[in-house]
Structure formats: C-alpha cells, structure tokens
Motif scaffolding. Structure first.
Motif, PDB file in Angstrom:
ATOM      1  N   LEU A   7      23.571  57.904  -1.802  1.00  0.00           N
ATOM      2  CA  LEU A   7      24.555  58.160  -1.257  1.00  0.00           C
ATOM      3  C   LEU A   7      24.566  57.085   0.126  1.00  0.00           C
ATOM      4  N   ARG A   8      25.336  56.159   0.337  1.00  0.00           N
ATOM      5  CA  ARG A   8      25.380  55.663   1.830  1.00  0.00           C
ATOM      6  C   ARG A   8      25.174  57.124   2.474  1.00  0.00           C
ATOM      7  N   LEU A   9      25.021  56.729   4.198  1.00  0.00           N
ATOM      8  CA  LEU A   9      24.807  57.545   5.018  1.00  0.00           C
ATOM      9  C   LEU A   9      25.548  56.823   6.301  1.00  0.00           C
ATOM     10  N   LEU A  10      26.852  57.387   6.708  1.00  0.00           N
ATOM     11  CA  LEU A  10      28.238  56.850   6.876  1.00  0.00           C
ATOM     12  C   LEU A  10      27.872  57.100   9.079  1.00  0.00           C
ATOM     13  N   PRO A  11      28.328  56.067   9.966  1.00  0.00           N
ATOM     14  CA  PRO A  11      27.186  55.870  11.034  1.00  0.00           C
ATOM     15  C   PRO A  11      28.077  56.936  11.887  1.00  0.00           C
ATOM     16  N   TRP A  12      28.697  58.006  11.575  1.00  0.00           N
ATOM     17  CA  TRP A  12      29.935  58.589  12.329  1.00  0.00           C
ATOM     18  C   TRP A  12      29.220  60.206  11.628  1.00  0.00           C
ATOM     19  N   SER A  13      29.344  61.327  12.128  1.00  0.00           N
ATOM     20  CA  SER A  13      29.405  62.828  12.258  1.00  0.00           C
ATOM     21  C   SER A  13      29.960  63.776  11.484  1.00  0.00           C
ATOM     22  N   GLY A  14      30.443  64.532  10.689  1.00  0.00           N
ATOM     23  CA  GLY A  14      32.216  65.412  10.604  1.00  0.00           C
ATOM     24  C   GLY A  14      31.980  66.203  11.238  1.00  0.00           C
ATOM     25  N   ASP A  16      31.660  69.267  11.896  1.00  0.00           N
ATOM     26  CA  ASP A  16      30.872  70.405  12.706  1.00  0.00           C
ATOM     27  C   ASP A  16      29.621  69.621  12.638  1.00  0.00           C
ATOM     28  N   GLY A  17      29.834  68.101  12.939  1.00  0.00           N
ATOM     29  CA  GLY A  17      28.074  67.390  13.698  1.00  0.00           C
ATOM     30  C   GLY A  17      27.617  67.354  12.296  1.00  0.00           C
TER      31      GLY A  17
END
Length: 115
Positions: A7-14, A16-17
């Motif tokens: 999985l790649r951590l994306l540069p934004w949050s969902g 709900d943070g």
C-alpha cells in the motif's frame, strides 16, 4: 514482492482525518501521478512557508497575533512533509547488501557525509 505491491500512503487524509492508501502495481498509474503531483505541491508550499516563517521570526518586534498563524501553517506543512517522507520511504527498494536497522555489518557513513 516489489515495493509497489504494498500500500502507498497518499498525501491526503480521508474525510474522517484517517490516512488514505493506494493499492496498485502500477507506479505510473493515474492516481499515483496525482499523488506525486500533490506531494510536489505540498513540498513546494512548505519551502515557501519556511521562507516566510524565517522572515517573521527574524523580526524582533513581531506580535503574538502574527506568530500564531505562522505556527499553525508550519504545523500543517510539517504534517504534510512528514507524510510525504513516510510514503516515499516505504516505497524505497533496499538494494542487496544494504543493512537494515540493527544490522552491524551494513555500510556506515560518517556524520560529515550529511553536511
């Protein structure tokens, strides 16, 4: 397993943070390119903010009301830059022969190598 099968951590949050992740084996796919562009924008904005903050903090007569927004902006930028660093670090491929944490036989660089 290659780095892009994780999985790649994306540069934004969902909404709900919570962190958002991308599962893909295409590092050049559309969403990967969007994430790369967002990371570049975040890093550029952080660099500009650092220049502005340096100027504000250099002013000995700066008022507390001027420091709070800069501190808030710096906190947000640091959070973004940290997320980019974590994401990119997770995607690094470790070459053969390079030691992982705790491995005493791996290559070592002197502190001077980092400036």
């Amino acid at each position: 397993m290659t780095a892009y099968e994780e999985l790649r951590l994306l540069p934004w949050s969902g909404p709900d943070g919570k962190p958002c992740f991308l599962s893909t084996d295409e590092p050049d796919g559309h969403l990967s390119r969007v994430a790369d562009n967002v990371e570049a924008i975040q890093l550029g904005m952080a660099a500009e903010l650092l220049e502005r903050a340096t100027d504000v903090f250099a002013d000995e007569d700066v008022a507390l009301e001027q420091l709070r927004p800069v501190a808030s902006d710096l906190t947000r930028a640091l959070r973004d830059v940290l997320r980019v660093a974590v994401s990119r670090g997770q995607r690094l491929q470790i070459p053969d022969g390079v030691a992982l944490d705790g491995d005493e036989d791996g290559p070592r660089l002197p502190a001077a190598a980092f400036g």
